[in-house]
Each structure stands twice: as structure tokens, then as C-alpha cells.
Write a protein that holds these residues in place. Structure first.
Motif, PDB file in Angstrom:
ATOM      1  N   VAL A   1       0.946  -1.130  -0.020  1.00 64.15           N
ATOM      2  CA  VAL A   1       0.220   0.137   0.074  1.00 64.15           C
ATOM      3  C   VAL A   1       0.940   1.176  -0.136  1.00 64.15           C
ATOM      4  CG1 VAL A   1      -1.774   1.171   1.025  1.00 64.15           C
ATOM      5  CG2 VAL A   1      -1.950  -1.278   1.190  1.00 64.15           C
ATOM      6  N   GLU A   2       0.650   2.162  -1.166  1.00 65.50           N
ATOM      7  CA  GLU A   2       1.239   3.468  -1.088  1.00 65.50           C
ATOM      8  C   GLU A   2       0.569   4.610  -1.200  1.00 65.50           C
ATOM      9  OE1 GLU A   2       4.821   2.358  -4.266  1.00 65.50           O
ATOM     10  OE2 GLU A   2       2.518   1.999  -4.858  1.00 65.50           O
ATOM     11  N   GLY A   3       1.123   5.595  -0.484  1.00 66.09           N
ATOM     12  CA  GLY A   3       0.551   6.905  -0.515  1.00 66.09           C
ATOM     13  C   GLY A   3       1.053   8.011  -1.015  1.00 66.09           C
ATOM     14  N   SER A   4       0.286   8.878  -1.376  1.00 63.39           N
ATOM     15  CA  SER A   4       0.943  10.217  -2.101  1.00 63.39           C
ATOM     16  C   SER A   4      -0.072  11.410  -1.797  1.00 63.39           C
ATOM     17  CB  SER A   4       0.894   9.838  -3.805  1.00 63.39           C
ATOM     18  OG  SER A   4       1.473  11.281  -4.425  1.00 63.39           O
ATOM     19  N   ILE A   5       0.772  12.678  -1.691  1.00 67.67           N
ATOM     20  CA  ILE A   5       0.053  13.959  -1.620  1.00 67.67           C
ATOM     21  C   ILE A   5      -0.298  14.373  -2.997  1.00 67.67           C
ATOM     22  CG2 ILE A   5       0.544  16.417  -0.865  1.00 67.67           C
ATOM     23  CD1 ILE A   5       0.349  14.490   1.542  1.00 67.67           C
ATOM     24  N   ASP A   6       0.312  14.232  -4.143  1.00 69.73           N
ATOM     25  CA  ASP A   6       0.238  15.042  -5.519  1.00 69.73           C
ATOM     26  C   ASP A   6      -0.077  13.999  -6.425  1.00 69.73           C
ATOM     27  OD1 ASP A   6       2.603  13.531  -5.726  1.00 69.73           O
ATOM     28  OD2 ASP A   6       3.870  15.327  -6.142  1.00 69.73           O
ATOM     29  N   GLY A   7      -0.104  12.630  -6.140  1.00 66.01           N
ATOM     30  CA  GLY A   7      -0.665  11.418  -7.173  1.00 66.01           C
ATOM     31  C   GLY A   7       0.591  11.266  -8.063  1.00 66.01           C
ATOM     32  N   VAL A   8       1.819  11.835  -7.688  1.00 62.45           N
ATOM     33  CA  VAL A   8       2.732  11.438  -8.439  1.00 62.45           C
ATOM     34  C   VAL A   8       3.931  10.754  -7.878  1.00 62.45           C
ATOM     35  CG1 VAL A   8       4.590  12.698 -10.092  1.00 62.45           C
ATOM     36  CG2 VAL A   8       2.417  13.696 -10.139  1.00 62.45           C
ATOM     37  N   THR A   9       4.387  11.226  -6.839  1.00 61.22           N
ATOM     38  CA  THR A   9       5.410  10.778  -5.976  1.00 61.22           C
ATOM     39  C   THR A   9       4.823   9.914  -4.947  1.00 61.22           C
ATOM     40  OG1 THR A   9       6.982  12.510  -6.298  1.00 61.22           O
ATOM     41  CG2 THR A   9       7.542  11.141  -4.498  1.00 61.22           C
ATOM     42  N   TYR A  10       5.078   8.699  -4.779  1.00 58.61           N
ATOM     43  CA  TYR A  10       4.553   7.983  -3.774  1.00 58.61           C
ATOM     44  C   TYR A  10       5.438   7.203  -2.924  1.00 58.61           C
ATOM     45  CZ  TYR A  10      -0.120   7.369  -6.076  1.00 58.61           C
ATOM     46  OH  TYR A  10      -1.271   7.705  -6.766  1.00 58.61           O
ATOM     47  N   THR A  11       5.084   7.045  -1.605  1.00 58.33           N
ATOM     48  CA  THR A  11       5.992   6.393  -0.499  1.00 58.33           C
ATOM     49  C   THR A  11       5.310   4.874   0.015  1.00 58.33           C
ATOM     50  OG1 THR A  11       5.050   7.471   0.943  1.00 58.33           O
ATOM     51  CG2 THR A  11       6.999   8.492   0.272  1.00 58.33           C
ATOM     52  N   THR A  12       5.914   4.072   0.489  1.00 56.12           N
ATOM     53  CA  THR A  12       5.410   2.872   0.799  1.00 56.12           C
ATOM     54  C   THR A  12       4.847   3.089   2.262  1.00 56.12           C
ATOM     55  OG1 THR A  12       6.822   1.550  -0.326  1.00 56.12           O
ATOM     56  CG2 THR A  12       5.894   0.324   1.433  1.00 56.12           C
ATOM     57  N   LEU A  13       3.634   2.664   2.395  1.00 58.74           N
ATOM     58  CA  LEU A  13       2.816   3.048   3.603  1.00 58.74           C
ATOM     59  C   LEU A  13       2.845   1.581   4.341  1.00 58.74           C
ATOM     60  CD1 LEU A  13      -0.155   5.179   2.979  1.00 58.74           C
ATOM     61  CD2 LEU A  13       2.167   6.014   3.990  1.00 58.74           C
ATOM     62  N   LEU A  14       2.787   0.508   3.559  1.00 62.89           N
ATOM     63  CA  LEU A  14       2.450  -0.769   4.242  1.00 62.89           C
ATOM     64  C   LEU A  14       3.245  -1.797   3.133  1.00 62.89           C
ATOM     65  CD1 LEU A  14       1.247  -3.027   6.403  1.00 62.89           C
ATOM     66  CD2 LEU A  14      -0.800  -2.930   4.727  1.00 62.89           C
ATOM     67  N   ASP A  15       4.072  -2.610   3.586  1.00 61.15           N
ATOM     68  CA  ASP A  15       4.685  -3.676   2.734  1.00 61.15           C
ATOM     69  C   ASP A  15       4.345  -5.069   3.132  1.00 61.15           C
ATOM     70  OD1 ASP A  15       6.224  -5.297   1.091  1.00 61.15           O
ATOM     71  OD2 ASP A  15       8.101  -4.001   1.295  1.00 61.15           O
ATOM     72  N   LYS A  16       3.298  -5.619   2.625  1.00 58.62           N
ATOM     73  CA  LYS A  16       2.883  -7.103   2.881  1.00 58.62           C
ATOM     74  C   LYS A  16       3.014  -7.986   1.521  1.00 58.62           C
ATOM     75  CE  LYS A  16       1.211  -8.002   6.165  1.00 58.62           C
ATOM     76  NZ  LYS A  16      -0.164  -7.725   6.782  1.00 58.62           N
ATOM     77  N   SER A  17       4.343  -7.861   0.700  1.00 61.44           N
ATOM     78  CA  SER A  17       4.728  -8.562  -0.469  1.00 61.44           C
ATOM     79  C   SER A  17       5.266  -9.537  -0.297  1.00 61.44           C
ATOM     80  CB  SER A  17       5.505  -7.387  -1.288  1.00 61.44           C
ATOM     81  OG  SER A  17       6.614  -7.204  -0.755  1.00 61.44           O
ATOM     82  N   THR A  18       5.513 -10.064   0.793  1.00 63.02           N
ATOM     83  CA  THR A  18       6.380 -11.237   1.189  1.00 63.02           C
ATOM     84  C   THR A  18       5.441 -11.855   2.158  1.00 63.02           C
ATOM     85  OG1 THR A  18       7.820 -10.463   2.531  1.00 63.02           O
ATOM     86  CG2 THR A  18       8.522 -10.608   0.101  1.00 63.02           C
ATOM     87  N   GLY A  19       5.680 -13.127   2.304  1.00 66.44           N
ATOM     88  CA  GLY A  19       5.148 -13.965   3.550  1.00 66.44           C
ATOM     89  C   GLY A  19       3.542 -14.026   3.242  1.00 66.44           C
ATOM     90  N   TYR A  20       3.083 -14.675   4.452  1.00 65.38           N
ATOM     91  CA  TYR A  20       1.700 -14.898   4.450  1.00 65.38           C
ATOM     92  C   TYR A  20       0.715 -13.824   5.148  1.00 65.38           C
ATOM     93  CZ  TYR A  20      -2.673 -16.633   6.706  1.00 65.38           C
ATOM     94  OH  TYR A  20      -3.891 -16.750   7.178  1.00 65.38           O
ATOM     95  N   ASN A  21      -0.460 -13.638   4.386  1.00 67.21           N
ATOM     96  CA  ASN A  21      -1.572 -12.570   4.857  1.00 67.21           C
ATOM     97  C   ASN A  21      -2.821 -13.566   4.878  1.00 67.21           C
ATOM     98  OD1 ASN A  21       0.275 -10.294   4.597  1.00 67.21           O
ATOM     99  ND2 ASN A  21       0.340 -10.825   2.566  1.00 67.21           N
ATOM    100  N   ASP A  22      -3.711 -12.869   5.619  1.00 67.13           N
ATOM    101  CA  ASP A  22      -5.148 -13.644   5.548  1.00 67.13           C
ATOM    102  C   ASP A  22      -5.571 -14.062   4.396  1.00 67.13           C
ATOM    103  OD1 ASP A  22      -4.967 -14.388   8.418  1.00 67.13           O
ATOM    104  OD2 ASP A  22      -6.230 -12.372   8.981  1.00 67.13           O
ATOM    105  N   TYR A  23      -6.296 -15.192   4.273  1.00 63.54           N
ATOM    106  CA  TYR A  23      -7.194 -15.417   3.255  1.00 63.54           C
ATOM    107  C   TYR A  23      -8.443 -14.663   3.142  1.00 63.54           C
ATOM    108  CZ  TYR A  23      -4.267 -19.909   2.355  1.00 63.54           C
ATOM    109  OH  TYR A  23      -3.454 -20.763   2.249  1.00 63.54           O
ATOM    110  N   GLY A  24      -8.665 -13.963   1.939  1.00 65.71           N
ATOM    111  CA  GLY A  24     -10.097 -13.440   1.409  1.00 65.71           C
ATOM    112  C   GLY A  24     -10.257 -12.048   2.016  1.00 65.71           C
ATOM    113  N   PHE A  25      -9.573 -11.675   3.029  1.00 63.14           N
ATOM    114  CA  PHE A  25      -9.870 -10.415   3.774  1.00 63.14           C
ATOM    115  C   PHE A  25      -8.776 -10.115   4.695  1.00 63.14           C
ATOM    116  CE2 PHE A  25     -11.515  -7.812   7.317  1.00 63.14           C
ATOM    117  CZ  PHE A  25     -12.136  -6.728   6.732  1.00 63.14           C
ATOM    118  N   THR A  26      -8.208  -8.726   4.390  1.00 59.45           N
ATOM    119  CA  THR A  26      -6.954  -8.235   5.478  1.00 59.45           C
ATOM    120  C   THR A  26      -7.381  -6.996   5.920  1.00 59.45           C
ATOM    121  OG1 THR A  26      -5.737  -7.458   3.208  1.00 59.45           O
ATOM    122  CG2 THR A  26      -5.279  -9.585   4.237  1.00 59.45           C
ATOM    123  N   VAL A  27      -6.938  -6.922   7.172  1.00 59.37           N
ATOM    124  CA  VAL A  27      -7.053  -5.473   7.946  1.00 59.37           C
ATOM    125  C   VAL A  27      -5.944  -4.936   8.251  1.00 59.37           C
ATOM    126  CG1 VAL A  27      -7.940  -6.664   9.744  1.00 59.37           C
ATOM    127  CG2 VAL A  27      -8.265  -4.289   9.749  1.00 59.37           C
TER     128      VAL A  27
END
Length: 374
Positions: free
Chosen positions: A204-230
Motif C-alpha cells: 500500500v502506497e500513499g501520495s500527496i500529489d498523485g505523482v510521488t508515492y511512498t510505501t505505507l505498508l509492505d505485505k509483499s512477502t510472507g503470509y497474509n489472511d485469506y479473503g480479507f485483510t485489515v
């Protein structure tokens, strides 16, 4: 007989306001599945069609039992949804847990949603669902890296509609919250195929201007819940982008899923930018002597913000003078003058309301000379 060949299990029936409701779980082994219900005016029917309730994965759980909380202050029902995580491939917490999903009813229809916290009192019958912040993303403009025409299906408030990207990994989905906000939480309902359930890896990334983004959350590796995440979020952004990196199927080492989302909910609070405070020395600014000097200081309660100002009675904006230190205002006119200082605070692309101070310099007094006549 009802539900023939519908693969329903774990029935739970209640009666509310003279109507019977029968909740069931989709037969899916231990994995999260779709909850459904029917309603009828009597046990012998007629029973309504099966209706989906909640998200397509019952918020990463299965339909379970229902508790009735009744007291002097309320009469409420809560679904106790089962999470059989000990049977989920790669789960890092292989235990059984439950999620409380407060149910609302209206004329034979039922609804429940996920809340980060559910406060309840069994003796008083009260149930208070609590989210972590205000829902900011629903019905806001959204786009996808592909198939943007249907991107709004992922933030329309309907758990059964979906955005389906082209079969390209990674794919991204973005939403414009309309204004910079302090983010607190994101809830994502993921596509999942019965019998070939998968969990997603994502960022999940965030941006003020819609051009430059910074990473807010990195769940790109490992296990995450099935079907729904919070997930909790921390940071300020107007634009939020979800990158679907991969899907890990429980029964296949290859990923044949197509990137798709059912619903994304972003929570937080809009950023409130405080007006500047204008201080003058001398404090009395309504009758400065003609050749006086007024020192002006500007500050704001919004940390990290910029202040822009004008002294010619025009409205300030980001093209006006940027305040960096105390400045002086002097009068150069014999007739005196009125100087209007106007200032705004700007933070994360948001401007505050205008603050102003009026400084008045008095006219120069005329000196009357008396001539003696001899």
C-alpha cells in the motif's frame, strides 16, 4: 426442504421482529467462505432466496453461531464467525478464533460488516461497533493500472462487485481521497476461488500529489489472511495505491489467478490545517505614528506547514511571499496609510482559511507656524 444442492452447512436460526432468519456457511473445508441467509414469516415458509451477507469471505472467516444480547438498553444479535486458521496453508497463527459481526435487520433482510472493535455488554444488551477512523474512500474517484472503467467497483460499498485487472502481475488500483488525510487503517476484500483459495501479497502506497508515492505498508512477502485483510496505516496521503504483487494458492505452486479486488476501505481523518497567527509589535496596530515601524511575526499550530502572506490586501496563495522570518512594515506616505497583512497556512496541498491583520499609520501632523508682526 430448502437449499438442495447449494452446498450449505452450519445452519443457525433466529427470530427477530416476527421474522425467521436462517444463516448458513458455504461448505469449503477450513477456509473462509461466503455466508448466506434466507428469511421467512414462519418455519413452513415461504422462504426467501439465498442472499449473500457481508464480504464474499465472511471477512476471512465462516458463518458460525449467533449470540443474542438483550437487556434494558438493547436487543442485539451478533454473528460469531469462525476462523479455522489451523487448517489454512502457511498460516502463521494456526489456531481457531472468532470474529464478532453485529447484525442489523430490516423487513426480512439482514446485514453485517467488519469492525476493528466491538464493544458489548451482555447484561444491558448493548453492542457498539467501532472503526479506526472515518471511512474516506467510498465512492471516491478510483483508477486501475488496467480496466479503469470498472475500478469504482472496488470502492462502491458493495462487497459483491469487483474490479478485475488484466492478467498482469503486479497490478495496481488507486483511489483519490479528495484531500490529504491522516491514514489509520485499510481493509481489503480479496477475490478467492472456492477449492483453490489463495492469499494475496501486496503493498500500500500513499501520495500527496498523485505523482510521488511512498510505501505505507509492505505485505509483499510472507503470509497474509485469506479473503480479507485489515492493516493499520500511518502517514498522510491524498492518493492511496494498492499494488497486487502475487497470489499464493493453497493447492497449487503456480499463480493462475487474475488480479482482482472486491472492496477497499481506507480509514482515517482529513487533515485540518490551522490558520496562521499574526503577531505585531507594537500590539496596538490601529494608531501607529506616521513614521513608526511595525514588526510582524507569523506562526501556525500545524507542524511542518508553510505560511504565505501578502501586505497589499490581495488574497494569499502558494505564489505569494513565503514566510521565513519576522519582517517590518513601514509607512512612507505623509497622509498615512492602512496596510492589510493576509496569510494562509499550507500543508500537504491543503490551504487554511485566511487570517488578516489591519495596521493603520496616522497622517503626519501639520506644524502651524506663528509669525509676529511688528
Amino acid at each position: 426442504t430448502i437449499y438442495d444442492d447449494q452446498n450449505r452447512e452450519a445452519p443457525c436460526m433466529i427470530k427477530k421482529d416476527g421474522i425467521y432468519y436462517l444463516f448458513t456457511s458455504q461448505a469449503a473445508g477450513w477456509y473462509p467462505s461466503t455466508s448466506m441467509y434466507s428469511s421467512a414469516p414462519s418455519l413452513i415458509g415461504p422462504w426467501s432466496e439465498l442472499r449473500t451477507i457481508g464480504s464474499t469471505s465472511t471477512f476471512s472467516a465462516q458463518s458460525g453461531g449467533i449470540i443474542h444480547l438483550k437487556g434494558d438498553y438493547g436487543d442485539n444479535y451478533v454473528m460469531i464467525a469462525n476462523r479455522w486458521m489451523f487448517g489454512w496453508k502457511d498460516a502463521t497463527k494456526p489456531v481457531a478464533e472468532q470474529r464478532m459481526l453485529p447484525i442489523s435487520f430490516a423487513n426480512g433482510f439482514a446485514f453485517f460488516d467488519f469492525y476493528e472493535n466491538v464493544l458489548y455488554n451482555g447484561d444491558k444488551g448493548t453492542v457498539i461497533p467501532v472503526q479506526n477512523g472515518k471511512l474516506l474512500s467510498q465512492d471516491k474517484p478510483s483508477t486501475g493500472s488496467t480496466n479503469s472503467a470498472t475500478a469504482s467497483s472496488a470502492n462502491d460499498g458493495v462487497y459483491q462487485t469487483e474490479w478485475v485487472a488484466s492478467n498482469i502481475w503486479p497490478s495496481t488500483w488507486s483511489v483519490d481521497l479528495g484531500a490529504a488525510s491522516n491514514l489509520s487503517n485499510i481493509q481489503i476484500s480479496w477475490y478467492m476461488m472456492k477449492g483453490s483459495e489463495a492469499y494475496y501479497q501486496y503493498t500500500v502506497e500513499g501520495s500527496i500529489d498523485g505523482v510521488t508515492y511512498t510505501t505505507l505498508l509492505d505485505k509483499s512477502t510472507g503470509y497474509n489472511d485469506y479473503g480479507f485483510t485489515v492493516d493499520s496505516l500511518s502517514g498522510i496521503a491524498r492518493y492511496v495505491r494498492v499494488a497486487l504483487v502475487n497470489a499464493k494458492l493453497q493447492n497449487n505452486t503456480s499463480n493462475w489467478y487474475t488480479p482482482q479486488l472486491y472492496e477497499v476501505k481506507v480509514f482515517g481523518e482529513p487533515v485540518i490545517v490551522a490558520k496562521p497567527v499574526i503577531k505585531t509589535n507594537p500590539v496596538n496596530k490601529c494608531g501607529i505614528v506616521n513614521n513608526g515601524v511595525v514588526s510582524v511575526k507569523l506562526n501556525t499550530a500545524t507542524s511542518g506547514a508553510a505560511i504565505y502572506y501578502t501586505i497589499n490586501n490581495t488574497e494569499p496563495d502558494i505564489n505569494s511571499t513565503l514566510y521565513d522570518s519576522e519582517f517590518e512594515i513601514k509607512n512612507t506616505l505623509v497622509a498615512g496609510q492602512t496596510v492589510i497583512v493576509k496569510a494562509i497556512t499550507v500543508f500537504a496541498g491543503i490551504s487554511s482559511q485566511v487570517e488578516k491583520k489591519i495596521i493603520t499609520f496616522k497622517p503626519l501632523k501639520k506644524i502651524h507656524q506663528h509669525h509676529d508682526q511688528h
